[in-house]
Motif scaffolding. Structure first.
Motif, PDB file in Angstrom:
ATOM      1  N   ASP A  16      24.164  -7.430 -48.466  1.00 48.96           N
ATOM      2  CA  ASP A  16      25.084  -7.304 -49.599  1.00 48.96           C
ATOM      3  C   ASP A  16      25.767  -8.635 -49.895  1.00 48.96           C
ATOM      4  O   ASP A  16      26.158  -9.378 -48.982  1.00 48.96           O
ATOM      5  CB  ASP A  16      26.153  -6.246 -49.305  1.00 48.96           C
ATOM      6  CG  ASP A  16      25.561  -4.848 -49.217  1.00 48.96           C
ATOM      7  OD1 ASP A  16      24.518  -4.617 -49.860  1.00 48.96           O
ATOM      8  OD2 ASP A  16      26.141  -4.003 -48.499  1.00 48.96           O
ATOM      9  N   ALA A  17      25.920  -8.906 -51.181  1.00 45.40           N
ATOM     10  CA  ALA A  17      26.665 -10.086 -51.638  1.00 45.40           C
ATOM     11  C   ALA A  17      28.064  -9.656 -52.065  1.00 45.40           C
ATOM     12  O   ALA A  17      28.291  -8.492 -52.411  1.00 45.40           O
ATOM     13  CB  ALA A  17      25.936 -10.743 -52.810  1.00 45.40           C
ATOM     14  N   MET A  43      21.589 -21.163 -50.168  1.00 44.58           N
ATOM     15  CA  MET A  43      22.467 -20.215 -50.857  1.00 44.58           C
ATOM     16  C   MET A  43      23.404 -21.016 -51.763  1.00 44.58           C
ATOM     17  O   MET A  43      24.275 -21.733 -51.270  1.00 44.58           O
ATOM     18  CB  MET A  43      23.275 -19.377 -49.858  1.00 44.58           C
ATOM     19  CG  MET A  43      22.474 -18.309 -49.145  1.00 44.58           C
ATOM     20  SD  MET A  43      23.489 -17.355 -47.967  1.00 44.58           S
ATOM     21  CE  MET A  43      24.751 -16.692 -49.062  1.00 44.58           C
ATOM     22  N   GLU A  44      23.180 -20.892 -53.059  1.00 44.37           N
ATOM     23  CA  GLU A  44      23.991 -21.645 -54.019  1.00 44.37           C
ATOM     24  C   GLU A  44      25.150 -20.770 -54.473  1.00 44.37           C
ATOM     25  O   GLU A  44      24.968 -19.777 -55.177  1.00 44.37           O
ATOM     26  CB  GLU A  44      23.134 -22.062 -55.216  1.00 44.37           C
ATOM     27  CG  GLU A  44      23.818 -23.081 -56.116  1.00 44.37           C
ATOM     28  CD  GLU A  44      22.879 -23.621 -57.169  1.00 44.37           C
ATOM     29  OE1 GLU A  44      22.892 -23.066 -58.282  1.00 44.37           O
ATOM     30  OE2 GLU A  44      22.129 -24.569 -56.876  1.00 44.37           O
ATOM     31  N   THR A  52      30.418 -16.370 -46.037  1.00 42.97           N
ATOM     32  CA  THR A  52      30.162 -16.687 -44.629  1.00 42.97           C
ATOM     33  C   THR A  52      29.562 -15.495 -43.893  1.00 42.97           C
ATOM     34  O   THR A  52      28.579 -15.631 -43.142  1.00 42.97           O
ATOM     35  CB  THR A  52      31.471 -17.126 -43.941  1.00 42.97           C
ATOM     36  OG1 THR A  52      32.019 -18.242 -44.640  1.00 42.97           O
ATOM     37  CG2 THR A  52      31.211 -17.518 -42.493  1.00 42.97           C
ATOM     38  N   ASN A  53      30.119 -14.307 -44.101  1.00 43.77           N
ATOM     39  CA  ASN A  53      29.595 -13.111 -43.425  1.00 43.77           C
ATOM     40  C   ASN A  53      28.181 -12.791 -43.898  1.00 43.77           C
ATOM     41  O   ASN A  53      27.310 -12.404 -43.095  1.00 43.77           O
ATOM     42  CB  ASN A  53      30.512 -11.914 -43.678  1.00 43.77           C
ATOM     43  CG  ASN A  53      31.860 -12.074 -42.997  1.00 43.77           C
ATOM     44  OD1 ASN A  53      31.986 -12.803 -42.012  1.00 43.77           O
ATOM     45  ND2 ASN A  53      32.876 -11.391 -43.509  1.00 43.77           N
ATOM     46  N   ALA A  54      27.934 -12.943 -45.210  1.00 42.75           N
ATOM     47  CA  ALA A  54      26.598 -12.660 -45.737  1.00 42.75           C
ATOM     48  C   ALA A  54      25.570 -13.613 -45.138  1.00 42.75           C
ATOM     49  O   ALA A  54      24.427 -13.219 -44.841  1.00 42.75           O
ATOM     50  CB  ALA A  54      26.608 -12.772 -47.260  1.00 42.75           C
ATOM     51  N   LYS A  55      25.952 -14.850 -44.916  1.00 42.80           N
ATOM     52  CA  LYS A  55      25.033 -15.817 -44.301  1.00 42.80           C
ATOM     53  C   LYS A  55      24.696 -15.407 -42.870  1.00 42.80           C
ATOM     54  O   LYS A  55      23.522 -15.431 -42.453  1.00 42.80           O
ATOM     55  CB  LYS A  55      25.669 -17.206 -44.320  1.00 42.80           C
ATOM     56  CG  LYS A  55      24.813 -18.266 -43.627  1.00 42.80           C
ATOM     57  CD  LYS A  55      25.546 -19.588 -43.528  1.00 42.80           C
ATOM     58  CE  LYS A  55      24.713 -20.598 -42.745  1.00 42.80           C
ATOM     59  NZ  LYS A  55      25.434 -21.861 -42.523  1.00 42.80           N
ATOM     60  N   SER A  56      25.718 -15.003 -42.114  1.00 44.28           N
ATOM     61  CA  SER A  56      25.478 -14.589 -40.727  1.00 44.28           C
ATOM     62  C   SER A  56      24.593 -13.349 -40.669  1.00 44.28           C
ATOM     63  O   SER A  56      23.675 -13.250 -39.833  1.00 44.28           O
ATOM     64  CB  SER A  56      26.814 -14.316 -40.023  1.00 44.28           C
ATOM     65  OG  SER A  56      27.617 -15.484 -40.004  1.00 44.28           O
ATOM     66  N   SER A  71      17.061 -21.353 -41.195  1.00 46.26           N
ATOM     67  CA  SER A  71      17.974 -22.397 -41.683  1.00 46.26           C
ATOM     68  C   SER A  71      18.478 -21.992 -43.068  1.00 46.26           C
ATOM     69  O   SER A  71      17.698 -21.910 -44.022  1.00 46.26           O
ATOM     70  CB  SER A  71      17.264 -23.751 -41.751  1.00 46.26           C
ATOM     71  OG  SER A  71      18.110 -24.725 -42.336  1.00 46.26           O
ATOM     72  N   ILE A  72      19.772 -21.712 -43.136  1.00 47.44           N
ATOM     73  CA  ILE A  72      20.396 -21.339 -44.414  1.00 47.44           C
ATOM     74  C   ILE A  72      21.479 -22.364 -44.721  1.00 47.44           C
ATOM     75  O   ILE A  72      22.424 -22.536 -43.941  1.00 47.44           O
ATOM     76  CB  ILE A  72      21.010 -19.927 -44.358  1.00 47.44           C
ATOM     77  CG1 ILE A  72      19.943 -18.889 -43.983  1.00 47.44           C
ATOM     78  CG2 ILE A  72      21.643 -19.574 -45.697  1.00 47.44           C
ATOM     79  CD1 ILE A  72      20.494 -17.483 -43.808  1.00 47.44           C
TER      80      ILE A  72
END
Length: 254
Positions: A16-17, A43-44, A52-56, A71-72
């Protein structure tokens, strides 16, 4: 086992974004590169903190999918600020001559030298057109020798109820404004370029001319600031150059 691009995208659709959709539908996944079990993408985002949470979660989900290296990179971009306004706060002036609202046609009456009957022609032309039922205005722009008030038999100061719009005078069916009505009769007008240009523009734009079929402009003799300002600011439909038949007068007119 090597991962496919479709598998990676399907996995990211489950993340989810902050906008309420997933990372893929939100258009946040850019430059996706899948090589074997290695996944890289960008991720632009506008600001990295909310994502930050979505990346993790994306990193954990891809590793659970079988990715050995994830690698993000988050890139934050901001809307460029508009350039500073270096103007004076005024509207940009038009680049060329413009029609004056309410006035169908403008005819300039000029001469190469003084004393050839230019103002007489202008006033007689205005009265003749008014006698034929035309709505006529006469602007006496001859700042050095304003004679139209005497020609039309008008006197007195024009009124300005709000301090901005000037009410012209009227006689013989002609709406008239002259710089001679704004100064004392025995007072010499000693004006240079900027003052002449300002006076002409004020009489063109701030006088309540109303709806006119034609505005006749009585210009000063010769060529100078008033003539150039009129040609640059107002759309002229025609001009009359008055001269006497002497050779010297005709040379000046030409």
């Amino acid at each position: 086992m090597a991962l496919s691009r479709d598998e990676v995208l399907a996995c990211l659709r489950g993340i989810d974004a902050p906008s309420g959709t997933n990372l893929v539908e939100a258009g946040l996944v850019r430059a996706l590169n899948v090589e074997g079990t290695s996944v890289r993408f960008v991720m632009e985002v506008e600001s990295p903190e909310p994502y930050t949470n979505a990346k993790s979660e994306a990193e954990d989900a891809l590793k659970n999918l079988g990715a050995s290296a994830v690698s993000i990179v988050m890139t934050a971009h901001s809307t460029p600020k508009p350039p500073p306004d270096l103007g004076t706060g005024r509207k940009a002036e038009p680049a060329g001559p413009e029609k004056i609202p309410g006035i169908d046609r403008i005819i300039a009456v000029a001469s190469g030298k003084g004393g050839v009957g230019k103002s007489t022609v202008a006033s007689n032309l205005a009265c003749a057109l008014a006698a034929e039922g035309r709505r006529v205005g006469l602007l006496d722009a001859d700042v050095y020798g304003p004679s139209q008030p005497r020609m039309l038999g008008v006197s007195g100061r024009p009124q300005s109820p709000d301090g901005k719009i000037i009410l012209p005078l009227r006689n013989h069916g002609v709406t008239m404004m002259s710089i001679g009505l704004m100064t004392n009769e025995d007072q010499a007008v000693v004006w240079r370029g900027p003052m002449l240009m300002g006076a002409l523009q004020q009489m063109l734009s701030q006088v309540q001319w109303g709806a006119l079929d034609v505005l006749i402009v009585d210009l000063p003799p010769g060529t100078g600031d008033v003539q150039m300002t009129l040609a640059q600011k107002a759309h002229l439909d025609g001009a009359i150059v008055v001269s006497t038949p002497q050779d010297v007068a005709l040379l000046d007119a030409r």
